[in-house]
Enzyme design. Structure first.
Site, PDB file in Angstrom:
ATOM      1  N   LYS A  54       0.680  -1.241  -0.028  1.00  0.00           N
ATOM      2  CA  LYS A  54       0.087  -0.009  -0.061  1.00  0.00           C
ATOM      3  C   LYS A  54       0.732   1.339  -0.183  1.00  0.00           C
ATOM      4  CE  LYS A  54      -2.184  -1.688   3.696  1.00  0.00           C
ATOM      5  NZ  LYS A  54      -3.039  -1.879   4.876  1.00  0.00           N
ATOM      6  N   CYS A  55       1.918   1.283  -0.933  1.00  0.00           N
ATOM      7  CA  CYS A  55       2.744   2.194  -0.793  1.00  0.00           C
ATOM      8  C   CYS A  55       3.023   2.810  -2.213  1.00  0.00           C
ATOM      9  CB  CYS A  55       4.183   1.560  -0.580  1.00  0.00           C
ATOM     10  SG  CYS A  55       5.618   2.791  -0.554  1.00  0.00           S
ATOM     11  N   GLY A  56       3.474   4.292  -2.318  1.00  0.00           N
ATOM     12  CA  GLY A  56       3.473   4.853  -3.499  1.00  0.00           C
ATOM     13  C   GLY A  56       4.454   4.163  -4.535  1.00  0.00           C
TER      14      GLY A  56
END
Length: 158
Positions: free
Chosen positions: A35-37
């Site tokens: 759930k990271c850029g």
């Protein structure tokens, strides 16, 4: 001299796996987050794996929630997310810590071998460590380094 082959890691099912199973193969070891850029890097990592796995490359993914809790708590959710969204087929392992007192021993070793610019600590998700066929850490890449930028270094080890 110590190598990555001296370590045992936990698979997603909780069983132990010796990294000796990868002896003689170059490896790219990555702390990942779903759930990271930077999560779209899974696509580039999978492309490297597809291109070089038959020549011996192994990519090992280690989910980590230490950076803004950007990883699912349930490892099944993590593996399903990676497979469904990015077609990940390289080995993923149990969720770990990469920094602090509870840091996984493998990552403590990786950081000791190749520190960052200002500190040995891992600063964010998708820090990558390239390991040669002898189990020695040869290079560390910043989280923002796209997998495609590592391709030449991988080819040199193959």
């Amino acid at each position: 001299m110590k190598t990555v082959y001296d370590f045992t890691v936990k698979k997603t099912n909780g069983q132990e796996q010796s990294l000796r199973d990868y002896e003689g193969k170059p490896m790219l070891i990555v702390n990942t987050a779903s759930k990271c850029g930077l999560t779209p890097q899974f696509k580039g990592l999978q492309e490297l794996y597809d291109q070089y796995q038959e020549k011996g490359l192994e990519i090992l993914g280690f989910p980590c929630g230490q950076f803004n809790d950007q990883e699912f708590n349930d490892i099944e959710e993590t593996t399903q997310f990676c497979q469904m969204n990015y077609g990940v087929s390289f080995p993923m392992f149990a969720k770990i810590d990469v920094n602090g007192a509870q840091a996984d021993p493998l990552f403590a070793f990786l950081k000791e071998q190749k520190g960052g610019l200002l500190t040995k600590d891992i600063k964010w998700n998708f820090t990558k460590f390239l390991v040669d066929r002898n189990g020695q850490v040869v290079k560390r890449y910043a989280p923002t380094t796209e997998p495609s930028k590592i391709e030449k270094d991988i080819e040199n080890l193959l």
